[in-house]
Enzyme design. Structure first.
Site, PDB file in Angstrom:
ATOM      1  N   LYS C 171      -5.398  -2.049   8.606  1.00 51.75           N
ATOM      2  CA  LYS C 171      -5.248  -0.850   9.664  1.00 51.75           C
ATOM      3  C   LYS C 171      -4.533  -1.318  10.929  1.00 51.75           C
ATOM      4  O   LYS C 171      -4.963  -2.363  11.526  1.00 51.75           O
ATOM      5  CB  LYS C 171      -6.730  -0.369  10.011  1.00 51.75           C
ATOM      6  CG  LYS C 171      -6.655   0.749  10.877  1.00 51.75           C
ATOM      7  CD  LYS C 171      -6.864   2.238  10.117  1.00 51.75           C
ATOM      8  CE  LYS C 171      -6.493   3.498  10.950  1.00 51.75           C
ATOM      9  NZ  LYS C 171      -6.735   4.723  10.214  1.00 51.75           N
ATOM     10  N   SER C 245      -2.515   1.063   6.608  1.00 57.90           N
ATOM     11  CA  SER C 245      -2.362   2.513   7.300  1.00 57.90           C
ATOM     12  C   SER C 245      -2.180   2.132   8.748  1.00 57.90           C
ATOM     13  O   SER C 245      -2.640   1.115   9.053  1.00 57.90           O
ATOM     14  CB  SER C 245      -3.579   3.449   6.978  1.00 57.90           C
ATOM     15  OG  SER C 245      -4.807   2.544   7.034  1.00 57.90           O
TER      16      SER C 245
END
Lengths: 381, 381, 381, 381
Positions: C171, C245
């Site tokens: 992330k 992400s």
């Protein structure tokens, strides 16, 4: 409520929010402006996002404001619910900027000689209804409970002349999918099976029962004319100062009255107007004039500087036919969002405000006449 | 183009459309107002729907208008492309009502004594660029092709003084996913891989190259300052009258010039203004004044009756910081829709028009200064 | 990291969330399952809402999880960032149910005789990159920083054989509108001006630089082949286990490695597969088989009962042409949402899981081959 | 209708559409496959776009198909309405590819010796209801009119055994905003004031009255159990083969029956199944098996090659609680779109088809049991 030898002094501070969890400007306002947190009566704000039921910006902003107040008032976030009206409206489309308006009221002692004298500025009143049951949402039970609560708030504000009332904001309950499912399995009859904000949505039914309740309390609507059948059907029943909204997370209606009072010590004065059509600006100008600005066509730059805040609802027109053409907003999937954008743009273009409170997007309502809506303006005296 | 002993007479008829396939009001206009179909120069309209690439209301309206014109002019729908500028913009949010504006120009014979005299009303000019290749979209090649075509259209309109030009509308090509995929497999370098309308979208690049082309043709922009690097980067380069849009279905740029001309016989006069900020109405008032309406703050009801049409673009602000607060429209998934709603609401509130031509929603552009946009108004003399 | 005479025991608990602020099931899991809060390595979850940048359900869920962990670990929410990987992905469309997966790892002492023996179940590794500057997002600097961090996490997990690695979740940061505006005024060159998730969006550039970093660390991608020009262009470079992400609120990349290890004491085993086309289920079945389920066509009901969790990314296809027809998802305004719905539906139909971790919606990526994506499955041994 | 010495031969051709106005593949099918245009019974298709009321891709596709058929059959587009069932469903999200399925039926002469013998393939039946008045939509009048029309269509198809019927598709009317406004001013009582597809939407009421009508005609539902109060309330009343949809532009219900018939000469055979939960694939597999494919868990690649088409409806679950978690699709603004994406993804993953007919997105329906829906599969024998 009238306090002997005392008069209300109301302050209004508009604080930007840089995202729904940002309460730094509110915090700074408390520090810099020497506000007693115990005097906060209401926090009315806009959060960004889609403004739809599953937009959690609203919940996040509400939570952060509540936590801050609890900390400042040395109590729990839960207890705040009974002490301060917090109404965050989701969706800040177009020119509308996320913010929170603090409404603060203190009582200052006055001489006997000053008794009854003041600026004629605003006073605030607060109250709540009892819990509204799912089966009473959108029905006369909600009308009556709201009407009673509004009377209490008027009394608390010490308002005797109804023409001094310029906004009655109510935040109340709506149905949820869970409530609908439960009612269906119980055989309980609800006013609708649609929790949402469409023409049969429970948010519209709730907002409208509350708006009629406001109208009844203020004498704008004859209670004898109101039955379950007239709610969302007899559009001749309406209030010119009701600004109601609802959410599935609420159980009772929270009422905030904003009125002017001769002996108020506030430097802010309220006024209201009513728009006559979707996309029309005269109602906003009326509100500014009613609050004391004297202009012909548009407020001057100096007068714009006096405008402290505008609270307005922009609902959808009752049909697609308007005076000037067939609008398509009723079939628009984003109508909830677009209605606020339209309202915000007009308010911004007239007043220069971007942090105005612009709510709306529901189908036609009992807030104002068909196609029109109430607008409340607050100006610095 | 100047015709000896003749002068242009332009008519403008705004026809409602009850859905994107409804050309009945256009048909009626031809019948009732005795218009020669061969004199139609342009049809500029709004269709309802999302206004996004996969909104086919635009295509449907375009098709139906084209078929009707072909039938009335006794030709094929394909041939119409070279003879009439048809620009349908999708998305009619909020107060914006779907419609089509017919622009019709005939040449009437005049006496020698009348030579050079007229109403000072509008004249129209039309032209097209050559086909713009995908790799030239958003680049200097498109700037130059547009600039040349605008000069032709100015010439056709017989405009000698650039200050008489109040709108240069251009509809041109954009990239498609197919074009991007093809370029990727060919190793061809495109200005962007995003066909859409976001900050890196090909529609923005195309609109902006065309806007700069307009500015170059009109002398608003120095060609020597324009390179590929300055497109969508050097925001000091802009046109105050360019109104450009694009779509993946177009190959070339179609140009329409609207200008005033001393010897025009038209009963309509054009003007323009430039908005200075998102949600600001002064640019609209400037345009009305520029077109000949004389008012202080707002047009009177009688003056509103004279307003025939407004053509305006409302793009998004260059950043989320505005003079009056942080707007969230840049992060709004529906920004393309909301920008038009904002523009439409302001135009409606100022002019009373609902069938105005309100386009926009792209990121900041070379149409007008940063944050502002051109507005063209047409009034009845 | 290998601890002498100790072996890792990993638990995985999937907790429903009834709204983004609901951490009651997580709290209950700690109470009922006797978990030491200090052993929590990661919380990976889905929140409801639009899944777009201005969906604050994600932020609210993240905040509430963080506050709960801080309270349980007797530290501050800020400190949690350096100790636990929290990755909440917004948007739970269709069959996808909001939830949080707790990943907990404790080290148990073992006899010398047991040394090196175990269930062959999972082990976890964690690490972070340094802060990634805006101008390094989507570029080789981010690739290299990620690659180094992944190596640290592999080391921490004590993984020696790369084929034991079944997921590397990262992330990381993305651009914001503020960063873009600032860069523009500084003349700083960013990889894109679009912060979003479209084909030129900074989230795609960031995700892809991180995916390539994972591939480099695992030896799937030759670092010598990677330049700024190959990111989001040379689709032959990809990782089969990267699940990356990004969000504008992050500054560094947080890495979580899930691998199997011979001497693990965990009752869960990981596996992975790769889908080959948009809307194809074989990659999911491969992942289940790779994790140890033995079936021919579909898992049996009993085997479905063994499936503990699936982590998957579903990005958009590289072009609208698929083997079986022209899909229109690339032009779909809701593609970000629909891609997750497609992935969720396939995972649900194959596994019966509704609380699977389904992320995605970006344009084609370096996570898996063109059109395909990695899927990680965890099964109870 | 049974024709002596004749038997029906049905062909089914699935034609891609590259945009809603593209009928080139349909045109080519007529040319290359030697189809007599007079034998076309129905065109059932999907168009791209949002699938919402103001998505005009549907109207454009319908128009183009109608114009093509009119030209090929040497009649007018208007006349086609009474001769061919055209049902275009808007919205092709995710894996669903826009297309049109031509259903063509010719009657071939047969020997006496062949009488009653055939492939057991499909036969088609068509019929229409009378015009359904706005006040009858969603009420028993619509149930009965549909039921009668279905019986006519069954008769036309010569179906004697109800178990041979695998799909009854009905396309019927819905309310419009205009109809609602008119009724309100007339004091006429409609079933709802919401024209849309939400839980109180007229499209749901219409679809459900028609579905019950199908069930009554087929004997699945006892007419004595049906009253206005049971429509959209008593979910135990349902049909396992009804596939109904509605639109404001329709006046009557158009019925298409697809059944198998022993003496059919068609090379296609129908079957049906019923899904049991949102996101479940067994109903699709049942339909394939019912149509004659013999497999255990999944169809083989060869069997997939035999699957000619799937027609399916995917409505929303009756509540947010599913067996495997709380789904949030009921609160999802894009639920109409997502439901089709979910259905399409499952159908694609099981069958490999992308041009399947996937409709749906309404709230829970009388098409199939609560939470489930009918699926019809057509396979090549």
């Amino acid at each position: 409520m009238r306090h002997a030898h005392m008069r209300p002094v109301v302050d209004l501070i508009v604080c930007p929010m840089n995202n729904p969890s940002d309460v730094s400007f509110i915090e700074k306002a408390f520090q810099e402006q020497d506000i007693d947190p115990l005097n906060v009566v209401a926090v009315i704000g806009k959060s960004e996002g889609s403004g739809l039921p599953n937009d959690y910006g609203r919940l996040l902003a509400d939570l952060k404001v509540r936590e801050l107040l609890a900390q400042l008032r040395d109590t729990t976030p839960q207890a705040i619910s009974d002490e301060v009206t917090i109404a965050i409206s989701g969706g800040s489309p177009g020119t509308v900027a996320p913010h929170a308006t603090l409404l603060v009221q203190r009582w200052e002692e006055i001489d006997v000689s000053q008794e009854g004298e003041g600026t004629g500025g605003i006073v605030l009143g607060r109250s709540s209804t009892r819990d509204i049951l799912p089966e009473h949402i959108g029905r006369v039970e909600q009308v009556d409970a709201t009407s009673e609560a509004v009377k209490l708030a008027l009394d608390e504000a010490g308002v005797s002349d109804i023409s001094d009332v310029h906004m009655v904001l109510v935040k109340g309950p709506a149905l949820t999918y869970d409530a609908v499912t439960k009612a269906e399995s119980n055989g309980m009859d609800l006013v609708t099976k649609d929790p949402g904000i469409g023409p049969m949505g429970s948010m519209c039914f709730s907002n409208d029962a509350m708006a009629i309740g406001v109208g009844v309390a203020l004498g704008e609507i004859d209670r004898a004319m109101v039955s379950n059948a007239s709610i969302r059907r007899d559009w001749n029943l309406y209030s010119n100062v009701a600004l109601t909204s609802s959410g599935g997370e609420k159980r009772k209606g929270e009422v905030l009255v904003v009125a002017n009072r001769r002996d108020s010590g506030s430097q802010f004065r309220a006024g209201h107007g009513v728009t006559s059509d979707f996309g029309e600006s005269d109602g906003i100008k009326q509100a500014l004039k009613s609050a004391g600005l004297d202009f012909d066509c548009c407020p001057s730059e100096e007068q714009k500087g006096q405008i402290a805040q505008v609270f307005a609802k922009f609902t959808l027109p009752p049909s697609s036919a308007t005076k000037a053409g067939r609008v398509t907003v009723l079939e628009d999937h984003e109508a909830h969002h677009v209605a606020k954008a339209v309202g915000g743009a007009i308010v911004t273009s007239v007043t220069g405000l971007k942090m105005a409170f612009i709510s709306g997007g529901e189908a036609n309502s009992h807030m104002g006449p068909p196609g029109g809506n109430p607008v409340c303006a607050i100006v610095k005296i």
